[in-house]
Design an enzyme around this catalytic site. Structure first.
Site, short mmCIF file in Angstrom:
data_model
loop_
_atom_site.label_atom_id
_atom_site.label_comp_id
_atom_site.label_asym_id
_atom_site.label_seq_id
_atom_site.Cartn_x
_atom_site.Cartn_y
_atom_site.Cartn_z
N GLY A 99 4.82 3.09 -1.34
CA GLY A 99 6.18 2.96 -1.87
C GLY A 99 6.93 4.26 -1.63
O GLY A 99 7.57 4.44 -0.60
N PHE B 154 8.08 -5.89 -3.88
CA PHE B 154 9.07 -5.41 -4.87
C PHE B 154 10.49 -5.46 -4.29
O PHE B 154 11.31 -4.58 -4.58
CB PHE B 154 8.78 -3.97 -5.32
CG PHE B 154 7.37 -3.70 -5.74
CD1 PHE B 154 6.60 -4.68 -6.35
CD2 PHE B 154 6.79 -2.45 -5.52
CE1 PHE B 154 5.29 -4.43 -6.74
CE2 PHE B 154 5.48 -2.19 -5.91
CZ PHE B 154 4.73 -3.18 -6.52
N TYR C 95 14.73 10.00 7.94
CA TYR C 95 15.80 10.89 7.48
C TYR C 95 16.98 10.07 6.95
O TYR C 95 17.63 10.44 5.98
CB TYR C 95 16.23 11.82 8.64
CG TYR C 95 15.03 12.54 9.20
CD1 TYR C 95 14.44 13.60 8.50
CD2 TYR C 95 14.41 12.10 10.38
CE1 TYR C 95 13.29 14.22 8.97
CE2 TYR C 95 13.27 12.73 10.86
CZ TYR C 95 12.71 13.78 10.15
OH TYR C 95 11.57 14.39 10.61
N GLU D 62 21.12 5.81 -4.04
CA GLU D 62 20.34 4.90 -4.89
C GLU D 62 19.93 5.60 -6.19
O GLU D 62 20.05 5.04 -7.28
CB GLU D 62 19.10 4.42 -4.12
CG GLU D 62 18.20 3.52 -4.92
CD GLU D 62 17.07 2.93 -4.09
OE1 GLU D 62 17.11 3.04 -2.84
OE2 GLU D 62 16.14 2.35 -4.68
N GLY E 50 0.80 -1.24 0.00
CA GLY E 50 0.00 0.00 0.00
C GLY E 50 0.82 1.27 0.00
O GLY E 50 0.24 2.37 0.07
#
Lengths: 260, 382
Positions: free
Chosen positions: B135, B160, B237, B246, B133
């Site tokens: 991401g 995922f 944070y 990333e 629910g």
């Protein structure tokens, strides 16, 4: 045991090669130079024979001035250091153009004689650019030691090397007293890639400069150099068995390689 | 140091050659097989670890090499030569997504137990953020970690999760205080064999097929409180900072992938004939590829700008978000047009362009969608 590996920077096989405007050599401008594939195998074999570093054995990587220029040649020595060689020797050549194999062999022999002894000298069977296949045997003659060419495998027992060499249509196993010069084929060892930590360590390993009085005139020189003819663009005529009739027709009528 | 790329020294160039050789030897030859199997061997992590690719920026004390960020840029660029985005992503999760938080904030004990084996490639790491629910909306995560004696008890689900089916540990984002928003988020480390942790299913995907992507379920999973990373309630944070690395590798990989697609397409265009000449000789395509090359160069400069700031630890959330947005969108455009350039063959799996087209689709979604990037940029700009 001291093992010497002779290296020559050669143009990357993916590089676009142009003939220099003087018509006798490859134009090094913009060409990427790499370790030759045979040299890469001889380094791997030398490291394997030496065993772990620091045991009293060492691998010395030597390169004599090349068309690639000093910076590129030293980079290739660093490649060998990153693969595990202990130190490097560079023989500068102020006029590398038209350098003949005998002069290169003399320079290498002088540097190797200055090493306080050696047990094995490796050369790749050929440099993939000039393809003279002569430096290794000439070097052995100048050093006064035997030469085994086209090695595809070898082991060392004491002061003897047992070498498998690729002869025409067969494999020979020969025994040779060390010191000796061995020229290596691709099958001599698997090509290795360095680890990141070895690349960092290579920066701290020494590369000594060896001064050599090169002959003023080469024993022979290249008169002219011609590129191969431009390849003709390929043509995809189809896929699978359905394409065979058209392919057959074109091989007869256009390529003219089938005459029936 | 090159005249054209002042960031890269001779040692960087040696490293690039080494990674290229690693990729061409260990990854690229297996791309088809791994895509087909929808998994690649565990030993690939070990090989990457042995080569030094999993701890480039990490302290030498933990098996890393403590090098500058340009080495990470180079490694990420060279990975694309595998033409197997799935394996690239799995390796990047290991080195640049699941472990930076442990390196930066973990205790000595956590580093020895999780970071050191991850750098060696002995343990596979996963990062658990997305849920069925939520991401990009990290504050709305529902997986909880409730204190119970000296432990945390975790309940919830993640989805995922790259490397999820076989991860030896998960850097997990949880709510330690479900009543709070940002201040309720924490980061914990969960061993892959913790009782109550199950892999729900391996998800089928559009692209990046060689990597495993899992649903994970946490049913009263008990971990000691010493597995809390940093301070409780500071996870949001930490994660926002972690996202920068990333997103940056995503941007760098996207540009390198687009460049490779163009180079592959140009080779195809020289060989493929139509109406009596190679198709790259048609002006419509020549001009289009000139445009793509120009945009890829511009994208690379933006990514390098962000990488430079990131490497020097200069605040760069805005620039990293811009790079992720621009490079990811461009990679998709280039992939789509290169597929078009291949005509019918582009739609087949005979050439790698169809795989690249599928793989590229992830990069505007994973690590924060393009829409979220635009929101961040706008918030930081006006």
């Amino acid at each position: 045991m001291r093992i010497v590996v002779c290296l020559k920077p050669v143009p990357d096989t993916a590089a676009r090669i142009k003939v220099h405007k003087d018509g006798t050599r490859v134009d090094p401008e913009g060409v990427k130079f790499v370790l030759g594939p045979y040299d890469a195998r001889t380094i791997a074999k030398a490291i394997e024979l030496r065993g772990a570093a620091g045991g009293g054995n060492e691998v010395v990587a030597i390169s004599a001035g090349a068309a690639s220029g000093e910076a590129e040649a030293k980079k290739r020595i660093k490649d060998a250091l990153a693969l595990g060689a202990d130190r490097g020797v560079f023989i500068a050549d102020p006029t590398p153009e038209n350098r003949d194999p005998l002069a290169t062999a003399k320079a290498l022999a002088a540097a190797i004689k200055g090493l306080d002894g050696f047990d094995l000298v490796f050369c790749g069977r050929q440099a993939v650019d000039d393809q003279a296949l002569s430096v290794g045997p000439m070097l052995a003659t100048l050093l006064g030691v035997p030469c085994v060419t086209d090695a595809v495998g070898m082991e060392v027992q004491g002061s003897t090397a047992r070498v498998r060499r690729a002869a025409e249509g067969r494999t020979e196993v020969v025994e040779v007293q060390l010191p000796a010069v061995i020229t290596g084929q691709r099958d001599l060892a698997d090509e290795q890639y360095p680890k990141l930590k070895e690349i960092l360590a290579a920066g701290k390993k020494p590369i000594a400069d060896f001064k050599f009085d090169w002959p003023a005139t080469p024993a022979y020189h290249v008169v002219s150099l011609s590129p191969p003819p431009e390849p003709i663009a390929g043509k995809i005529v189809g896929k699978g068995p359905e394409a065979v009739p058209e392919l057959f027709k074109l091989l007869q009528s256009e390529a003219k390689v089938l005459t029936f | 140091m090159s005249d054209r790329e002042p960031f890269f020294t001779e040692q960087h160039d040696m490293f690039r050659a080494m990674v290229r050789q690693f990729v061409e030897t260990e990854l690229a030859p297996h791309a088809e097989e791994w895509e087909e199997a929808e998994l690649f061997p565990r030993e690939v992590f070990k090989k990457a670890g042995d080569a030094g690719l999993l701890g480039i920026n990490y302290d030498e004390a933990y098996g890393g090499t403590g090098l500058d960020y340009w080495y990470t840029v180079i490694r990420t660029e060279e990975y694309v030569r595998s033409r197997c985005a799935g394996v690239n992503m799995a390796l990047l999760v290991q080195s640049d997504m699941a472990t930076p938080i442990i390196h930066d904030l973990g205790t000595e004990e956590q580093k020895q137990e999780f970071l050191v084996p991850a750098i060696k490639g002995d343990k596979i790491a996963a990062l658990g953020v997305s849920e069925p629910g939520a991401g990009s909306d990290v504050v709305s995560l529902r997986t909880t970690a409730r204190r119970d004696g000296g432990d945390y008890v975790i309940n919830g689900s993640k989805t995922f999760i790259t490397n999820g089916t076989r991860a030896d540990f998960i850097t997990l984002i949880v709510k330690t205080d479900p009543d709070k928003t940002h201040q309720g988020v924490s980061v914990v480390l969960v061993p892959g064999d913790a009782p109550g942790l199950t892999v729900g299913r391996k998800l089928k995907k559009l692209g990046n097929k060689a990597s495993d992507t899992a649903e994970l379920h946490f049913d009263n999973v008990r971990i000691p409180q010493r597995y809390l990373v940093g301070e409780e309630g500071h996870g949001f944070y930490y994660l926002m900072h972690n996202f920068q690395g990333e997103r940056l590798v995503a941007a760098i990989g996207a540009v390198a992938g687009a460049q490779q697609l163009i180079e592959d397409a140009l080779k195809y265009g020289e060989q493929r004939q139509a109406f009596g000449k190679p198709i790259i000789k048609f002006q419509t395509w020549r001009h289009e590829f000139a445009q793509h090359l120009t945009e890829v160069e511009a994208a690379r400069r933006l990514a390098y700008f962000a990488a430079d700031l990131f490497g020097r630890k200069v605040p760069c959330v805005r620039e990293v978000s811009m790079a992720k947005l621009f490079c990811a969108e461009l990679a998709n455009k280039v992939a789509d047009r290169c597929l078009q350039f291949h005509g019918g063959w582009g739609y087949m799996d005979e050439y790698t362009v169809s795989r690249a087209w599928r793989d590229a689709r992830l990069v505007t979604i994973g690590g924060g969608t393009s829409e979220v990037m635009r929101e961040i940029i706008s918030k930081l700009s006006f």
